[in-house]
Design a protein around this motif. Sequence first.
Motif, PDB file in Angstrom:
ATOM      1  N   GLN A  45       0.822  -1.204   0.000  1.00 29.62           N
ATOM      2  CA  GLN A  45       0.000   0.000   0.000  1.00 29.62           C
ATOM      3  C   GLN A  45       0.859   1.259   0.000  1.00 29.62           C
ATOM      4  O   GLN A  45       0.552   2.246  -0.675  1.00 29.62           O
ATOM      5  CB  GLN A  45      -0.916  -0.012   1.219  1.00 29.62           C
ATOM      6  N   ILE A  46       1.934   1.211   0.753  1.00 28.90           N
ATOM      7  CA  ILE A  46       2.830   2.364   0.819  1.00 28.90           C
ATOM      8  C   ILE A  46       3.478   2.629  -0.532  1.00 28.90           C
ATOM      9  O   ILE A  46       3.528   3.772  -1.009  1.00 28.90           O
ATOM     10  CB  ILE A  46       3.906   2.151   1.903  1.00 28.90           C
ATOM     11  N   GLN A  47       3.979   1.572  -1.181  1.00 31.25           N
ATOM     12  CA  GLN A  47       4.648   1.766  -2.459  1.00 31.25           C
ATOM     13  C   GLN A  47       3.669   2.260  -3.522  1.00 31.25           C
ATOM     14  O   GLN A  47       4.016   3.103  -4.367  1.00 31.25           O
ATOM     15  CB  GLN A  47       5.311   0.474  -2.933  1.00 31.25           C
ATOM     16  N   ALA A  48       2.417   1.769  -3.472  1.00 31.18           N
ATOM     17  CA  ALA A  48       1.417   2.216  -4.437  1.00 31.18           C
ATOM     18  C   ALA A  48       1.099   3.691  -4.239  1.00 31.18           C
ATOM     19  O   ALA A  48       0.998   4.459  -5.203  1.00 31.18           O
ATOM     20  CB  ALA A  48       0.148   1.378  -4.315  1.00 31.18           C
ATOM     21  N   ARG A  49       0.968   4.098  -2.993  1.00 34.27           N
ATOM     22  CA  ARG A  49       0.640   5.493  -2.709  1.00 34.27           C
ATOM     23  C   ARG A  49       1.805   6.405  -3.040  1.00 34.27           C
ATOM     24  O   ARG A  49       1.614   7.539  -3.480  1.00 34.27           O
ATOM     25  CB  ARG A  49       0.243   5.645  -1.238  1.00 34.27           C
ATOM     26  N   ALA A  50       3.019   5.913  -2.857  1.00 35.42           N
ATOM     27  CA  ALA A  50       4.207   6.719  -3.160  1.00 35.42           C
ATOM     28  C   ALA A  50       4.528   6.723  -4.651  1.00 35.42           C
ATOM     29  O   ALA A  50       5.280   7.581  -5.118  1.00 35.42           O
ATOM     30  CB  ALA A  50       5.404   6.184  -2.377  1.00 35.42           C
ATOM     31  N   GLY A  51       3.981   5.753  -5.380  1.00 37.43           N
ATOM     32  CA  GLY A  51       4.248   5.667  -6.812  1.00 37.43           C
ATOM     33  C   GLY A  51       5.656   5.193  -7.118  1.00 37.43           C
ATOM     34  O   GLY A  51       6.285   5.660  -8.071  1.00 37.43           O
ATOM     35  N   VAL A  52       6.151   4.253  -6.303  1.00 36.82           N
ATOM     36  CA  VAL A  52       7.503   3.718  -6.505  1.00 36.82           C
ATOM     37  C   VAL A  52       7.431   2.198  -6.530  1.00 36.82           C
ATOM     38  O   VAL A  52       6.396   1.605  -6.199  1.00 36.82           O
ATOM     39  CB  VAL A  52       8.462   4.186  -5.384  1.00 36.82           C
ATOM     40  N   SER A  53       8.525   1.574  -6.906  1.00 38.24           N
ATOM     41  CA  SER A  53       8.571   0.119  -6.939  1.00 38.24           C
ATOM     42  C   SER A  53       8.817  -0.439  -5.544  1.00 38.24           C
ATOM     43  O   SER A  53       9.316   0.258  -4.655  1.00 38.24           O
ATOM     44  CB  SER A  53       9.692  -0.351  -7.869  1.00 38.24           C
ATOM     45  N   ARG A  54       8.477  -1.711  -5.354  1.00 31.10           N
ATOM     46  CA  ARG A  54       8.736  -2.362  -4.076  1.00 31.10           C
ATOM     47  C   ARG A  54      10.232  -2.385  -3.785  1.00 31.10           C
ATOM     48  O   ARG A  54      10.654  -2.227  -2.633  1.00 31.10           O
ATOM     49  CB  ARG A  54       8.181  -3.787  -4.089  1.00 31.10           C
ATOM     50  N   GLY A  55      11.023  -2.561  -4.846  1.00 34.35           N
ATOM     51  CA  GLY A  55      12.470  -2.563  -4.671  1.00 34.35           C
ATOM     52  C   GLY A  55      12.991  -1.250  -4.125  1.00 34.35           C
ATOM     53  O   GLY A  55      13.929  -1.234  -3.326  1.00 34.35           O
ATOM     54  N   SER A  56      12.379  -0.128  -4.553  1.00 32.06           N
ATOM     55  CA  SER A  56      12.808   1.184  -4.058  1.00 32.06           C
ATOM     56  C   SER A  56      12.547   1.309  -2.562  1.00 32.06           C
ATOM     57  O   SER A  56      13.344   1.896  -1.830  1.00 32.06           O
ATOM     58  CB  SER A  56      12.060   2.296  -4.803  1.00 32.06           C
ATOM     59  N   VAL A  57      11.415   0.740  -2.121  1.00 29.16           N
ATOM     60  CA  VAL A  57      11.087   0.801  -0.693  1.00 29.16           C
ATOM     61  C   VAL A  57      12.059  -0.063   0.107  1.00 29.16           C
ATOM     62  O   VAL A  57      12.650   0.386   1.092  1.00 29.16           O
ATOM     63  CB  VAL A  57       9.636   0.327  -0.446  1.00 29.16           C
ATOM     64  N   LEU A  58      12.226  -1.294  -0.320  1.00 34.69           N
ATOM     65  CA  LEU A  58      13.063  -2.231   0.436  1.00 34.69           C
ATOM     66  C   LEU A  58      14.539  -1.860   0.370  1.00 34.69           C
ATOM     67  O   LEU A  58      15.314  -2.220   1.265  1.00 34.69           O
ATOM     68  CB  LEU A  58      12.852  -3.647  -0.106  1.00 34.69           C
ATOM     69  N   HIS A  59      14.930  -1.141  -0.667  1.00 35.68           N
ATOM     70  CA  HIS A  59      16.327  -0.713  -0.775  1.00 35.68           C
ATOM     71  C   HIS A  59      16.680   0.277   0.334  1.00 35.68           C
ATOM     72  O   HIS A  59      17.803   0.277   0.847  1.00 35.68           O
ATOM     73  CB  HIS A  59      16.561  -0.066  -2.140  1.00 35.68           C
ATOM     74  N   GLN A  60      15.712   1.113   0.706  1.00 35.71           N
ATOM     75  CA  GLN A  60      15.981   2.149   1.704  1.00 35.71           C
ATOM     76  C   GLN A  60      15.570   1.750   3.117  1.00 35.71           C
ATOM     77  O   GLN A  60      16.108   2.270   4.097  1.00 35.71           O
ATOM     78  CB  GLN A  60      15.252   3.437   1.318  1.00 35.71           C
ATOM     79  N   PHE A  61      14.608   0.808   3.211  1.00 35.25           N
ATOM     80  CA  PHE A  61      14.104   0.429   4.528  1.00 35.25           C
ATOM     81  C   PHE A  61      14.052  -1.089   4.633  1.00 35.25           C
ATOM     82  O   PHE A  61      13.355  -1.738   3.849  1.00 35.25           O
ATOM     83  CB  PHE A  61      12.712   1.027   4.757  1.00 35.25           C
ATOM     84  N   PRO A  62      14.756  -1.670   5.587  1.00 38.36           N
ATOM     85  CA  PRO A  62      14.863  -3.129   5.682  1.00 38.36           C
ATOM     86  C   PRO A  62      13.585  -3.839   6.113  1.00 38.36           C
ATOM     87  O   PRO A  62      13.440  -5.036   5.896  1.00 38.36           O
ATOM     88  CB  PRO A  62      15.966  -3.334   6.731  1.00 38.36           C
ATOM     89  N   SER A  63      12.658  -3.109   6.724  1.00 44.93           N
ATOM     90  CA  SER A  63      11.426  -3.738   7.190  1.00 44.93           C
ATOM     91  C   SER A  63      10.314  -2.714   7.228  1.00 44.93           C
ATOM     92  O   SER A  63      10.550  -1.497   7.192  1.00 44.93           O
ATOM     93  CB  SER A  63      11.611  -4.337   8.587  1.00 44.93           C
ATOM     94  N   ARG A  64       9.084  -3.202   7.321  1.00 43.28           N
ATOM     95  CA  ARG A  64       7.938  -2.303   7.426  1.00 43.28           C
ATOM     96  C   ARG A  64       8.018  -1.474   8.698  1.00 43.28           C
ATOM     97  O   ARG A  64       7.756  -0.258   8.685  1.00 43.28           O
ATOM     98  CB  ARG A  64       6.631  -3.108   7.423  1.00 43.28           C
ATOM     99  N   ASP A  65       8.398  -2.086   9.814  1.00 41.51           N
ATOM    100  CA  ASP A  65       8.481  -1.348  11.064  1.00 41.51           C
ATOM    101  C   ASP A  65       9.514  -0.232  10.996  1.00 41.51           C
ATOM    102  O   ASP A  65       9.285   0.883  11.476  1.00 41.51           O
ATOM    103  CB  ASP A  65       8.820  -2.297  12.224  1.00 41.51           C
ATOM    104  N   ALA A  66      10.652  -0.530  10.403  1.00 39.72           N
ATOM    105  CA  ALA A  66      11.693   0.493  10.264  1.00 39.72           C
ATOM    106  C   ALA A  66      11.181   1.654   9.422  1.00 39.72           C
ATOM    107  O   ALA A  66      11.467   2.829   9.715  1.00 39.72           O
ATOM    108  CB  ALA A  66      12.944  -0.112   9.629  1.00 39.72           C
ATOM    109  N   LEU A  67      10.413   1.346   8.383  1.00 39.19           N
ATOM    110  CA  LEU A  67       9.851   2.386   7.525  1.00 39.19           C
ATOM    111  C   LEU A  67       8.841   3.242   8.276  1.00 39.19           C
ATOM    112  O   LEU A  67       8.870   4.479   8.198  1.00 39.19           O
ATOM    113  CB  LEU A  67       9.200   1.736   6.294  1.00 39.19           C
ATOM    114  N   LEU A  68       7.944   2.606   9.016  1.00 32.66           N
ATOM    115  CA  LEU A  68       6.910   3.358   9.724  1.00 32.66           C
ATOM    116  C   LEU A  68       7.504   4.249  10.813  1.00 32.66           C
ATOM    117  O   LEU A  68       7.091   5.394  10.998  1.00 32.66           O
ATOM    118  CB  LEU A  68       5.882   2.391  10.317  1.00 32.66           C
ATOM    119  N   VAL A  69       8.484   3.725  11.533  1.00 32.83           N
ATOM    120  CA  VAL A  69       9.148   4.540  12.557  1.00 32.83           C
ATOM    121  C   VAL A  69       9.882   5.709  11.901  1.00 32.83           C
ATOM    122  O   VAL A  69       9.826   6.843  12.385  1.00 32.83           O
ATOM    123  CB  VAL A  69      10.123   3.685  13.386  1.00 32.83           C
ATOM    124  N   ALA A  70      10.551   5.450  10.783  1.00 38.19           N
ATOM    125  CA  ALA A  70      11.259   6.507  10.066  1.00 38.19           C
ATOM    126  C   ALA A  70      10.300   7.580   9.570  1.00 38.19           C
ATOM    127  O   ALA A  70      10.626   8.777   9.568  1.00 38.19           O
ATOM    128  CB  ALA A  70      12.037   5.919   8.892  1.00 38.19           C
TER     129      ALA A  70
END
Length: 207
Positions: A45-70
């Motif tokens: 859902q996050i990647q769809a809303r951001a308009g980026v690939s899943r790889g772009s998300v996982l490249h910068q954030f190792p986990s969903r929790d790390a992303l949400l806290v960030a």
Amino acid sequence: MSTNNSGAGVSLPVQERAWNTRVRILDAALSCLVELGYAATTVAQIQARAGVSRGSVLHQFPSRDALLVAAVQHVAAKATTEIAAQPEFAPGPDAIDSGVERLWATMQGPLFAATTELWVAARTSPELQAVLEPQERQLGRAIREPIARMFGTEISSSPHFGELRTLLVSSMRGISLTYAFAPRDPSTEPHLEIWKRLARRYVQSGG
């Protein structure tokens, strides 16, 4: 030599694009967290809303929790920077009351809602606790100075202002939690007058 200069010339736009992508991901994560809640927010859902690939998300954030806290830390940092950029409020007869109102205002809006989602979820998630706890300590240190600026130098220089700040933040957070199931106009919050009286007594009497 010319090759090195050329490489240096293209590095900045690449860095800017990477940063813009990161900001889009963080903004999307925060909006999902506020609108959907912690349990229902997914990386997809996050990647769809951001308009980026899943790889772009996982490249910068190792986990969903790390992303949400960030994401929460990102918005908190922006808010802290904005407060720090404002001129310090001048002392006056209403400085204490105004400081309390400004502090209470920070407890409203998406930042507090998103933070609450993480706090509650962390109670039963050791993985989230491990990510959230050090970031919360860091944020706690970072907001001390902005809160002092809300009250001005004269008030914040009181020897017991640190205790007052801790007491107000803790109490306001607790009351703000009730707005999750009982929405109302925060400007009419009965505790506002209690906090103001408490702050005046604390500053004027020295504790």
